[in-house]
Design an enzyme around this catalytic site. Structure first.
Site, PDB file in Angstrom:
ATOM      1  N   PHE A   1      -0.246  11.457  17.173  1.00 18.23           N
ATOM      2  CA  PHE A   1      -0.379  10.719  15.912  1.00 18.23           C
ATOM      3  C   PHE A   1       0.579  11.251  14.856  1.00 18.23           C
ATOM      4  O   PHE A   1       0.667  12.458  14.635  1.00 18.23           O
ATOM      5  CB  PHE A   1      -1.799  10.865  15.348  1.00 18.23           C
ATOM      6  N   ASP A   2       1.253  10.339  14.190  1.00 16.61           N
ATOM      7  CA  ASP A   2       1.857  10.669  12.910  1.00 16.61           C
ATOM      8  C   ASP A   2       0.701  10.861  11.928  1.00 16.61           C
ATOM      9  O   ASP A   2      -0.426  10.411  12.190  1.00 16.61           O
ATOM     10  CB  ASP A   2       2.774   9.524  12.468  1.00 16.61           C
ATOM     11  N   LEU A   3       0.966  11.497  10.794  1.00 14.34           N
ATOM     12  CA  LEU A   3      -0.122  11.743   9.841  1.00 14.34           C
ATOM     13  C   LEU A   3      -0.044  10.805   8.636  1.00 14.34           C
ATOM     14  O   LEU A   3      -0.856   9.914   8.473  1.00 14.34           O
ATOM     15  CB  LEU A   3      -0.094  13.196   9.376  1.00 14.34           C
ATOM     16  N   ASP A   4       0.987  10.990   7.810  1.00 12.18           N
ATOM     17  CA  ASP A   4       1.105  10.205   6.582  1.00 12.18           C
ATOM     18  C   ASP A   4       1.268   8.717   6.881  1.00 12.18           C
ATOM     19  O   ASP A   4       2.143   8.322   7.663  1.00 12.18           O
ATOM     20  CB  ASP A   4       2.327  10.658   5.781  1.00 12.18           C
TER      21      ASP A   4
ATOM     22  N   ASP B   1       3.436   4.848  11.642  1.00 15.93           N
ATOM     23  CA  ASP B   1       3.634   3.768  10.676  1.00 15.93           C
ATOM     24  C   ASP B   1       5.097   3.540  10.338  1.00 15.93           C
ATOM     25  O   ASP B   1       5.415   2.748   9.454  1.00 15.93           O
ATOM     26  CB  ASP B   1       2.876   4.087   9.381  1.00 15.93           C
TER      27      ASP B   1
END
Length: 218
Positions: free
Chosen positions: A9-12, A164
């Site tokens: 997962f990316d975070l932001d 995202d």
């Protein structure tokens, strides 16, 4: 298709809503050097690349001090401006309960990643975190994803990279994983679709269907 065992997962902008924090941090920094020259929408393209990439493209000589100013404001205002996206906590918890291997792969510094995860109570679910200071080459280079996969003991074909931004999609492709974009990206679903992710999530719980967590387990 190979069974999916691993989720990167990316975070932001993916798990936690840092959009207001990031936009405010950029505007605070840029307004100091270039008063009244940047509006909110002007900084959207800066969301995703590393701070050094962004600020060096604006003012190469003052890159380091601009990064320092951005980070100081970002840390000071972090807890007041960061929230989690709907359905994220429940989805991540369900994945953990079903023994999926999970990692964060971010272009933020590790300490700031941990700060965001702890604020939203997600830190407990992630055994592996790969931040900007853990790698030589950030996304979309495959190095961060490869490092996470190695730490988890996973093969690329067993994994999905979820994010995202195009850095996440291209990073996944470069590392040989499947990819998923999130429709709540500030850059828009249509923008992400131009990079042809394997999946597009309109809500985070949709990920449970993709990785075959049964309805009863949701």
């Amino acid at each position: 298709m190979t069974k999916i065992t691993t989720l990167l997962f990316d975070l932001d902008g993916t798990l936690i809503n840092t959009n207001e924090l990031i936009i405010s941090s950029f505007l605070h920094t840029l307004d100091h050097y270039f008063p009244q020259s940047y509006k909110r929408e002007d900084v959207y393209p800066f969301m995703g690349p590393t701070l050094h990439e962004t600020f060096s493209s604006i003012d190469e000589e003052r890159t380091e001090e601009m990064v320092a100013r951005y980070r100081a404001f970002n840390i000071d205002n972090h807890d007041a401006l960061v929230t989690e996206f709907d359905g994220v906590f429940e989805t991540i918890r369900t994945l953990k309960e079903n023994n999926f291997k999970m990692a964060i792969v971010s272009t933020k510094m590790r300490d700031t990643v941990i700060k965001g995860l702890k604020l939203t109570n997600l830190y407990q679910f992630f055994d592996v975190i790969v931040g900007l200071d853990d790698v030589t080459h950030p996304k979309p280079h495959p190095e961060p994803l490869q490092k996470a996969l190695e730490a988890l003991g996973s093969k690329p074909e067993e994994a999905i990279m979820i994010g995202d931004n195009y850095h996440d999609i291209d990073g996944g492709k470069n590392a040989g994983t499947l990819t998923a974009g999130v429709a709540w990206s500030i850059k828009g679903k249509e923008f992400l679709q131009t990079f042809h992710p394997d999946f597009m999530l309109d809500t985070m719980p949709e990920l449970l269907d993709i990785v075959k967590v049964g309805a009863a387990e949701k």
